[in-house]
Design an enzyme around this catalytic site. Structure first.
Site, PDB file in Angstrom:
ATOM      1  N   THR A 181      66.284  60.607  23.096  1.00  0.00           N
ATOM      2  CA  THR A 181      66.731  59.212  23.025  1.00  0.00           C
ATOM      3  C   THR A 181      65.805  58.242  23.746  1.00  0.00           C
ATOM      4  O   THR A 181      65.937  57.031  23.580  1.00  0.00           O
ATOM      5  CB  THR A 181      68.136  59.077  23.629  1.00  0.00           C
ATOM      6  OG1 THR A 181      68.109  59.486  25.005  1.00  0.00           O
ATOM      7  CG2 THR A 181      69.144  59.941  22.871  1.00  0.00           C
ATOM      8  N   LYS A 199      27.109  25.841  -2.136  1.00  0.00           N
ATOM      9  CA  LYS A 199      28.127  26.645  -2.801  1.00  0.00           C
ATOM     10  C   LYS A 199      27.457  27.763  -3.593  1.00  0.00           C
ATOM     11  O   LYS A 199      26.479  27.536  -4.319  1.00  0.00           O
ATOM     12  CB  LYS A 199      28.961  25.752  -3.714  1.00  0.00           C
ATOM     13  CG  LYS A 199      30.206  26.394  -4.288  1.00  0.00           C
ATOM     14  CD  LYS A 199      31.053  25.337  -4.990  1.00  0.00           C
ATOM     15  CE  LYS A 199      32.371  25.887  -5.510  1.00  0.00           C
ATOM     16  NZ  LYS A 199      33.204  24.825  -6.114  1.00  0.00           N
ATOM     17  N   CYS A 224      35.292  26.460  -1.824  1.00  0.00           N
ATOM     18  CA  CYS A 224      36.262  26.583  -2.914  1.00  0.00           C
ATOM     19  C   CYS A 224      36.115  27.858  -3.735  1.00  0.00           C
ATOM     20  O   CYS A 224      36.557  28.915  -3.321  1.00  0.00           O
ATOM     21  CB  CYS A 224      36.200  25.340  -3.787  1.00  0.00           C
ATOM     22  SG  CYS A 224      37.727  25.082  -4.729  1.00  0.00           S
ATOM     23  N   ARG A 255      62.398  66.276   9.629  1.00  0.00           N
ATOM     24  CA  ARG A 255      62.459  67.346  10.630  1.00  0.00           C
ATOM     25  C   ARG A 255      63.632  68.280  10.356  1.00  0.00           C
ATOM     26  O   ARG A 255      63.525  69.506  10.500  1.00  0.00           O
ATOM     27  CB  ARG A 255      62.540  66.753  12.033  1.00  0.00           C
ATOM     28  CG  ARG A 255      62.622  67.774  13.178  1.00  0.00           C
ATOM     29  CD  ARG A 255      61.548  68.860  13.086  1.00  0.00           C
ATOM     30  NE  ARG A 255      60.207  68.327  13.037  1.00  0.00           N
ATOM     31  CZ  ARG A 255      59.452  68.133  14.125  1.00  0.00           C
ATOM     32  NH1 ARG A 255      59.924  68.436  15.326  1.00  0.00           N
ATOM     33  NH2 ARG A 255      58.241  67.659  14.010  1.00  0.00           N
ATOM     34  N   GLU A 291      36.263  19.955   0.150  1.00  0.00           N
ATOM     35  CA  GLU A 291      35.047  20.000  -0.656  1.00  0.00           C
ATOM     36  C   GLU A 291      34.664  18.593  -1.128  1.00  0.00           C
ATOM     37  O   GLU A 291      35.520  17.804  -1.552  1.00  0.00           O
ATOM     38  CB  GLU A 291      35.298  20.917  -1.856  1.00  0.00           C
ATOM     39  CG  GLU A 291      34.138  21.099  -2.793  1.00  0.00           C
ATOM     40  CD  GLU A 291      34.475  22.036  -3.941  1.00  0.00           C
ATOM     41  OE1 GLU A 291      33.550  22.443  -4.656  1.00  0.00           O
ATOM     42  OE2 GLU A 291      35.684  22.355  -4.123  1.00  0.00           O
ATOM     43  N   TYR A 333      34.798  27.041 -16.081  1.00  0.00           N
ATOM     44  CA  TYR A 333      35.805  27.524 -17.020  1.00  0.00           C
ATOM     45  C   TYR A 333      37.057  26.662 -16.868  1.00  0.00           C
ATOM     46  O   TYR A 333      37.207  25.943 -15.884  1.00  0.00           O
ATOM     47  CB  TYR A 333      36.134  28.996 -16.761  1.00  0.00           C
ATOM     48  CG  TYR A 333      36.575  29.297 -15.339  1.00  0.00           C
ATOM     49  CD1 TYR A 333      37.915  29.210 -14.963  1.00  0.00           C
ATOM     50  CD2 TYR A 333      35.639  29.640 -14.356  1.00  0.00           C
ATOM     51  CE1 TYR A 333      38.316  29.467 -13.670  1.00  0.00           C
ATOM     52  CE2 TYR A 333      36.038  29.893 -13.058  1.00  0.00           C
ATOM     53  CZ  TYR A 333      37.380  29.813 -12.713  1.00  0.00           C
ATOM     54  OH  TYR A 333      37.775  30.057 -11.425  1.00  0.00           O
TER      55      TYR A 333
END
Length: 681
Positions: free
Chosen positions: A482, A125, A181, A356, A56, A131
């Site tokens: 098997t 952006k 970002c 089972r 950025e 904040y």
């Protein structure tokens, strides 16, 4: 074979080489930053990178605060954008770098996309953090505040909007978009909408500063986003050189695809570097094709996007893939992941069998114990299931049923295993009954002739199954199957007999290569009774149905000599059944994985065949056989499978599960595609 054949080019098979660039940042010095960008772009072009992502605001630096309001700085940034566009055009490289861009009287935090033709578009952006330590709204306007969907840079008008989708018209699937970002941390990232609009590669230009634990958070977001929106995600964060007035930067770089990490760069590095990987945009497209939820979401939530076409230019690279490529897709090479996979696979099998047993009020199981891999794994699963249900292991009735070609080694291993595990063992020699049946049908062997044809083999296989089912009736038990996933894929199972039919089959969702590691996994845990030593002996035994006597030179009947190495067959199975890839691409991947002998740390009892090398001619030979078996001759057996738990992703061939196909299809279209696109031998 000519190594310049298109087959050897990753681009032929839907790979795009992407890079995350980590430049050394020059704070508020666009000229120096442009030089750093050019250096990394040239290095990327030399390495075959087609899409290169920078951090950025990489052209100005991120942590320059109010300097972003300086006209001189912004003007210099715009001049350098033009310079980088010229370099990208020269190199036939697409680069996405960060820059502050003006539109009218507003400033935007942008990702600038340059490539062949110059500036392809500018992405502002969407979400500006404001904040904690972030104050981006002090300088920038959000994407929604733009006055127009175009912006003028150096006299040229280009598209200017969030969610722009860039598509290489000469590279199928090379479709990408960019976000910046904080967009990544939003509840609905712009990359989600871009993916729904068709972008397969999502790029994040980040200046996310580093604090304890944040690197793991970023990686989690990259992995989850690429998994959820079925895409590749390229993340490039700012590193050394950014201002550390109040923050620090680690230069984390990562490339993820469908949730898996393909590459990660060095953090806290002091030198500029590239993190490179080949992204499989073809696989992403196939995954979206088969995922109805993605398509439904695109219809319900998707929005029209501006698609910007560009032409990348010629690409004749024939170098090796740059991405993790397991030789054994069902068996990860990473030890910790393998341990986790074995734990989950084993317990899926155990839980399925337990359910089972409880559903049928079953207290006894009959199982044929041959001393081979599959019956060994099934017996280990049964023992664990009985232990967890509080049933005595003596209620597990194991029978060895020697025939004309049963070796002393496998029979002794079968008995040693049953004794070590504490199950009730029994032995029935099927040869007298086989002699009688061969006489009854007038077979040449009964007349003294050494005829060991398919009838001779299946008389033995069928009798074993007859005995097991009647023993189950006698003891009020049910027969445990098997046969494994690999045998079902190849049709290497006699219709209606023990490796195909049972009351329940715990191995039907487990590939042969994983069976081998599951037995190793149990052996390493030293089960009681000395079973570990027996398990290692079984692992060291060549895979054979033991239905035909050894030849005059003592060579036994070899399964892999007939159907091919299970290592290759499981590789083919994974990519064809899981993703639906073209055979030529599967051959390319197999050649990349197997053209050199394996090196490094391998368990001491690893068979040489798992460490072998295979040339393209050998891969082609066995892949052709696999295609015929899988698509044309074996489906009718899979259409009549007993119940059994799905264990691996994309690894069920049950007609009630992942794979539903006609029993009378032709393999010709797959054979033709393979032959048309591989170089001649």
């Amino acid at each position: 074979m000519a190594q310049d054949h298109p087959f050897y080019s990753p681009s032929t098979h839907g790979f795009v080489r992407v890079g995350a660039a980590t430049p050394v940042v020059a704070t508020a010095d666009p000229a120096a930053n442009a030089r750093a960008h050019v250096e990394l772009m040239r290095r990327g072009a030399e390495a075959g990178v087609q899409l290169l992502v920078f951090p950025e605001l990489s052209l100005s630096a991120y942590a320059v605060d109010d300097l972003l309001m300086q006209d001189a700085l912004l003007a210099e940034v715009e001049r350098r954008i033009g310079e980088l566009a010229e370099v990208a055009d020269e190199l036939d490289l697409v680069a996405v770098f960060g820059a502050p861009v003006r539109q009218g009287d507003a400033l935007f935090n942008c990702g600038v996309v340059v490539g062949p033709g110059g500036v392809l578009g500018v992405v502002p952006k969407t979400y500006l953090p404001n904040y904690r330590e972030y104050y981006e709204k002090r300088w920038f306007a959000p994407a929604a505040a733009r006055s127009d969907d175009t912006v003028t840079l150096n006299g040229e008008t280009v598209d200017f909007a969030p969610g722009l989708v860039f598509e290489a018209v000469d590279r199928a699937g090379f479709v990408f978009s960019a976000e910046i970002c904080e967009d990544f941390w939003a509840p609905q990232p712009p990359s989600t909408r871009a993916a729904l609009a068709g972008a397969r590669i999502l790029c994040n230009l980040s200046a996310s500063n580093i604090v304890i634990g944040k690197a793991e958070e970023r990686e989690l977001l990259c992995a989850s986003q690429s998994s959820r929106i079925l895409s590749a995600y390229v993340f490039a964060a700012s590193g050394w050189g950014e201002s550390t007035t109040d923050l620090a930067w680690d230069g984390q770089a990562m490339i993820h695809e469908l949730g898996a990490k393909l590459a990660a760069g060095e953090r806290f590095a002091l030198e500029p570097h590239l993190t490179i990987a080949d992204v499989d945009v073809g696989r992403i497209g196939l995954e979206r094709l088969r995922n109805g939820t993605f398509a439904d979401c695109a219809r319900a939530e998707g929005e029209a996007a501006t698609v910007i076409p560009f032409e990348l230019g010629g690409d004749d690279r024939t170098d090796d893939l740059i991405r993790p490529l397991d030789r054994f897709p069902f068996v990860p090479h990473d030890a910790a992941r393998l341990d986790q996979d074995c734990y989950e696979a084993f317990n899926i099998q155990v839980q399925g069998l337990m359910r089972r047993l409880t559903a049928t009020n079953g207290e006894r199981i009959v199982i044929g114990v041959s001393g081979g891999l599959d019956s060994t794994q099934a017996l280990l699963v049964t023992c664990r299931a009985f232990d967890r249900l509080g049933l005595p292991r003596s209620n597990i009735l194991g029978f060895t049923l020697p025939g004309y070609a049963t070796s002393d080694g496998t029979k002794s291993n079968a008995w040693a295993l049953m004794n070590a595990l504490g199950v009730t063992g029994g032995e029935i020699d099927i040869r007298p009954a086989a002699d009688q049946m061969l006489r009854d049908i007038g077979h040449a062997y009964a007349m003294g002739e050494p005829v060991h044809d398919i009838t001779f083999e299946n008389v033995q296989a069928g009798l074993r199954t007859d005995y097991l089912f009647r023993l189950a009736n006698q003891h009020k038990a049910f027969v445990l199957g098997t046969g494994d996933l690999s045998e079902l894929a190849l049709g290497w199972a006699t219709y209606g007999v023990g490796d195909h039919m049972s009351h329940y089959n715990v191995n039907g969702g487990v590939a042969k290569t994983l069976i081998r590691h599951l037995i190793r996994w149990v052996a390493e845990r030293e089960p009681e009774g000395g079973a570990a030593e027996v398990l290692r002996a079984i692992l060291a035994t060549e895979i054979s149905p033991e239905l035909v006597p050894a030849d005059a030179e003592g060579r036994i009947q070899s399964t892999e000599g007939t159907v091919g190495p299970y290592a290759l067959n499981d590789f083919f199975l994974f990519y064809i059944s899981r993703f639906g890839m073209r055979p030529s691409k599967v051959a390319f991947l197999a050649h990349q994985a197997w053209k050199d002998a394996a090196t490094g740390a391998w368990p001491s009892n690893t068979p040489d065949i798992e460490k072998a090398a295979y040339d393209l001619a050998t891969i082609r030979h066995w892949l052709r056989k696999f295609l015929v078996r899988f698509f044309q001759t074996a489906q009718f057996k899979r259409s009549a499978l007993p119940n059994g738990p799905k264990v691996v992703t994309g690894g069920s061939l049950s007609p009630r599960g992942d794979w539903r196909a006609p029993s009378d299809a032709s393999a010709q279209v797959w054979l033709d595609e393979l032959d048309a696109n591989l170089p001649e031998s």
